[in-house]
Design a protein around this motif. Structure first.
Motif, PDB file in Angstrom:
ATOM      1  N   UNK A 174       0.818  -1.218   0.000  1.00  0.00           N
ATOM      2  CA  UNK A 174       0.000   0.000   0.000  1.00  0.00           C
ATOM      3  C   UNK A 174       0.850   1.266   0.000  1.00  0.00           C
ATOM      4  N   UNK A 175       2.114   1.164   0.415  1.00  0.00           N
ATOM      5  CA  UNK A 175       2.997   2.327   0.379  1.00  0.00           C
ATOM      6  C   UNK A 175       3.582   2.567  -1.006  1.00  0.00           C
ATOM      7  N   UNK A 176       3.471   1.579  -1.885  1.00  0.00           N
ATOM      8  CA  UNK A 176       4.069   1.689  -3.215  1.00  0.00           C
ATOM      9  C   UNK A 176       3.011   1.800  -4.310  1.00  0.00           C
ATOM     10  N   UNK A 177       1.925   1.017  -4.192  1.00  0.00           N
ATOM     11  CA  UNK A 177       0.918   0.962  -5.246  1.00  0.00           C
ATOM     12  C   UNK A 177      -0.395   1.609  -4.776  1.00  0.00           C
ATOM     13  N   UNK A 178      -1.262   1.808  -5.748  1.00  0.00           N
ATOM     14  CA  UNK A 178      -2.593   2.286  -5.431  1.00  0.00           C
ATOM     15  C   UNK A 178      -3.349   1.210  -4.644  1.00  0.00           C
ATOM     16  N   UNK A 179      -4.327   1.600  -3.814  1.00  0.00           N
ATOM     17  CA  UNK A 179      -5.015   0.616  -2.968  1.00  0.00           C
ATOM     18  C   UNK A 179      -5.590  -0.574  -3.739  1.00  0.00           C
ATOM     19  N   UNK A 180      -6.199  -0.314  -4.888  1.00  0.00           N
ATOM     20  CA  UNK A 180      -6.795  -1.409  -5.659  1.00  0.00           C
ATOM     21  C   UNK A 180      -5.728  -2.375  -6.150  1.00  0.00           C
ATOM     22  N   UNK A 181      -4.605  -1.835  -6.620  1.00  0.00           N
ATOM     23  CA  UNK A 181      -3.508  -2.689  -7.095  1.00  0.00           C
ATOM     24  C   UNK A 181      -2.877  -3.451  -5.938  1.00  0.00           C
ATOM     25  N   UNK A 182      -2.658  -2.769  -4.817  1.00  0.00           N
ATOM     26  CA  UNK A 182      -2.079  -3.429  -3.647  1.00  0.00           C
ATOM     27  C   UNK A 182      -2.969  -4.569  -3.173  1.00  0.00           C
ATOM     28  N   UNK A 183      -4.283  -4.350  -3.175  1.00  0.00           N
ATOM     29  CA  UNK A 183      -5.200  -5.389  -2.722  1.00  0.00           C
ATOM     30  C   UNK A 183      -5.205  -6.574  -3.681  1.00  0.00           C
ATOM     31  N   UNK A 184      -5.108  -6.280  -4.984  1.00  0.00           N
ATOM     32  CA  UNK A 184      -5.079  -7.361  -5.965  1.00  0.00           C
ATOM     33  C   UNK A 184      -3.875  -8.275  -5.753  1.00  0.00           C
ATOM     34  N   UNK A 185      -2.724  -7.661  -5.493  1.00  0.00           N
ATOM     35  CA  UNK A 185      -1.506  -8.456  -5.259  1.00  0.00           C
ATOM     36  C   UNK A 185      -1.624  -9.229  -3.947  1.00  0.00           C
ATOM     37  N   UNK A 186      -2.139  -8.567  -2.910  1.00  0.00           N
ATOM     38  CA  UNK A 186      -2.228  -9.196  -1.586  1.00  0.00           C
ATOM     39  C   UNK A 186      -3.155 -10.412  -1.603  1.00  0.00           C
ATOM     40  N   UNK A 187      -4.236 -10.354  -2.399  1.00  0.00           N
ATOM     41  CA  UNK A 187      -5.194 -11.452  -2.433  1.00  0.00           C
ATOM     42  C   UNK A 187      -4.608 -12.723  -3.045  1.00  0.00           C
ATOM     43  N   UNK A 188      -3.522 -12.578  -3.792  1.00  0.00           N
ATOM     44  CA  UNK A 188      -2.897 -13.757  -4.402  1.00  0.00           C
ATOM     45  C   UNK A 188      -1.762 -14.318  -3.547  1.00  0.00           C
ATOM     46  N   UNK A 189      -1.521 -13.711  -2.382  1.00  0.00           N
ATOM     47  CA  UNK A 189      -0.424 -14.151  -1.508  1.00  0.00           C
ATOM     48  C   UNK A 189      -0.981 -14.743  -0.223  1.00  0.00           C
ATOM     49  N   UNK A 190      -0.626 -15.988   0.029  1.00  0.00           N
ATOM     50  CA  UNK A 190      -0.939 -16.648   1.306  1.00  0.00           C
ATOM     51  C   UNK A 190       0.369 -16.734   2.089  1.00  0.00           C
TER      52      UNK A 190
END
Length: 377
Positions: free
Chosen positions: A285-301
């Protein structure tokens, strides 16, 4: 002149002595005394026996006398000797051990043998004490005050155990192409350049002996960089990314590349990494826009290893191999490091070198049972 102590062996004693001589399993002293008794009973003179066995005539006489005045067993076996009295009493030895295990005096990094000896003398525990005596006492008690090991001392609690079992359960899951297991870590790399050209090794010739490779101790330091490492241990894939720093920005970019480039077809990436302060979803979230950050986070377990338990992360083994095979030398600059690491990475990936992880949760509950907390009823 007739002998005062004549050797007359019974059939049983003679056979016993012959067995000692033929089998050769007894000590050298017992074998020599057995030869002495056999030769003496055969009529050999003391001078002949002494010359044959390379001993003195007095030794032959003592052996005969002992056999006649005592018995065969006492003659063959060595008598117990009182020996020199101990230099240290039990109290003095215990004090020496306790002093060795204590902190060294101010101004000294560690205890030395001379300092320990002087300490006991200054306290009037002993009148005098040598370094060799102190060394023997420490060796007997397996104490080495001149050695010190650097070690990670974990805070063992229920959270520590929980994370161990979480990572081990993850490793035991079957391979799923849509949910790949990836281990992630980074390490510092120093850029060191040779000031003088190294001398390559040469083979031995008829005129000159062979020489090993030589390099000068002087070097030029060109700063440092960071090496991010992705490792899929069950797929035989790894990737190294060289960066100048290891900030949250660099970590976030690595996660984006992992999701969008390396495993774009995966539904979820099971990611194992340590607890470094930059290894957080918040960095996205410090690097990308919230939507992009959330998209990446949802693919990481994400599965974090316990603090001070990096051995659970399989990428540590891969980094160890990388250092031994590629980085254990002077590398002058960032470009050279990128080239060398990429070649090493390509060869390992082509050979699909995997990891056969055999340590399971059941093994941890047995081998690490001491760190498991006691359940409260």
């Amino acid at each position: 002149m007739s002998k005062k102590y004549k050797i007359e062996l019974s059939a049983e004693d003679k056979q016993k002595l012959l067995d000692i001589v033929k089998k050769g399993k007894a000590s050298a002293r017992e074998i020599r005394r057995a030869h002495t008794l056999l030769m003496s009973s055969g009529g050999k003179s003391d001078e002949v026996i002494a010359k044959t066995l390379h001993i003195s005539v007095a030794t032959v006489e003592r052996t005969r006398k002992q056999f006649c005045t005592e018995n065969l067993e006492a003659t063959l076996k060595e008598r117990k000797r009182s020996g020199k009295p101990q230099k240290l009493t039990a109290f003095a030895e215990a004090y020496l051990i306790a002093t060795t295990c204590s902190d060294a005096p101010c101004g000294s990094a560690r205890w030395t043998l001379r300092m320990l000896a002087d300490k006991l003398v200054s306290l009037e525990i002993v009148d005098s004490l040598s370094k060799s005596t102190v060394g023997r006492i420490l060796k007997k008690n397996e104490l080495k005050p001149w050695l010190k090991e650097q070690w990670c001392i974990p805070q063992v609690n229920s959270e520590f155990v929980c994370r161990i079992e979480d990572v081990l359960d993850l490793y035991s899951r079957p391979l799923d192409p849509k949910r790949p297991l990836v281990c992630f870590d980074e390490r510092l790399c120093l850029m060191i350049k040779d000031v003088h050209q190294p001398i390559p090794p040469t083979a031995k010739t008829e005129e000159k002996p062979g020489i090993i490779e030589k390099f000068d101790y002087e070097y030029e330091r060109n700063g440092s960089c960071n090496l991010f490492t992705f490792f899929a241990p069950y797929l035989g894939w790894r990737h190294m990314k060289v960066t100048s720093r290891r900030t949250k920005v660099d970590f976030a970019i690595c996660m984006k590349e992992l999701v969008d480039i390396h495993f774009a077809d995966a539904l979820v990436i099971r990611l194992v990494m340590d607890n470094l302060n930059t290894h957080t979803i918040g960095a996205l979230y410090e690097v990308f826009q919230p939507a992009e950050a959330r998209r990446i986070a949802k693919k990481l377990e994400i599965h974090h290893t316990p603090k001070h338990a990096s051995w659970l992360n399989m990428v540590e083994s891969e980094l160890s191999v990388l250092v031994r095979q590629c980085l254990q030398r002077r590398i002058p600059d960032l470009e050279t490091l990128e080239t060398e690491v990429s070649i090493w990475e390509r060869d390992r990936n082509q050979n699909k070198v995997c990891v056969d992880w055999c340590f399971r949760t059941e093994d941890a509950r047995v081998k690490l049972s001491k760190i498991y907390p006691t359940p409260q009823n």
